[in-house]
Design an enzyme around this catalytic site. Structure first.
Site: not given
Ligand code: PNS
Length: 172
Positions: A28, A52, A101, A139
């Site tokens: 990150h 989660k 990745r 993570s």
């Molecule tokens: O590090 P992560 O857990 O892969 O991040 C995921 C994240 C936070 C980017 C994603 O879950 C998110 O943007 N959630 C907010 C809800 C949203 O906007 N959903 C619509 C797009 S799929």
């Protein structure tokens, strides 16, 4: 069609780097450094309404992130609820940064990027690749390795390694 990364009213290119960051890893951090060089402001933002069960609270994760990004003058740490694109719009951001990745990340990231584009076409998703030394890092794996007594040195910033060890010990 012309694609450009739009500036806000004050001529500033703002990007959001969203995620869970439970906890921030060196992968990150590598992306944060790359993003900080590409945009005028980079907001690293933690999703609050996470389904989660996180190891660290949002406040703890924000504190850890703030500690490891403090030397970047254009990087800030925040959190958000609800739709990412609406949050980006409120912040005046025109770019979402996500890390890719291996190929296995691509399908989920593509779905998310296309959904976000459909919701707000003016916001672009930019995929960045961390240095190859970090391409296997997540993570989730770092937590699994440390939980099983493995060595995570070099995978997370040093202050985070200490906090992770303490949290795993607390949890027994
Ligand atoms: O590090 P992560 O857990 O892969 O991040 C995921 C994240 C936070 C980017 C994603 O879950 C998110 O943007 N959630 C907010 C809800 C949203 O906007 N959903 C619509 C797009 S799929």
């Amino acid at each position: 069609m012309e694609i450009s990364i739009s500036e806000n009213a004050s001529g500033c290119r703002i990007a959001i780097y969203p995620g869970s960051f439970d906890p921030v890893t060196n992968g990150h951090l590598d992306l944060i450094e790359r993003g900080s060089r590409m945009f005028d402001r980079l907001i690293v933002s933690i999703l609050r309404n996470e389904s989660k069960q996180p190891l660290f609270s949002v406040e703890e994760r924000m504190e850890m992130l703030a500690e490891v990004v403090k030397h970047f003058r254009n990087v800030e740490v925040d959190s958000f609820d609800g739709l990412l694109v609406d949050y980006a719009h409120e912040k005046g951001a025109s770019v979402l940064v996500r890390g890719i990745r291996a190929v296995s990340d691509y399908e989920y990231e593509l779905q998310m990027a296309l959904m976000n584009r459909r919701l707000r076409p003016e916001i672009e998703t930019v995929f960045l690749m961390a240095g190859e030394a970090f391409s296997f890092l997540s993570s989730r794996m770092v937590k699994e390795v440390i939980g099983l007594g493995g060595n995570i040195h070099g995978m997370v910033p040093e202050p985070i390694e200490a906090r992770l060890k303490n949290r795993i010990l607390e949890k027994g």
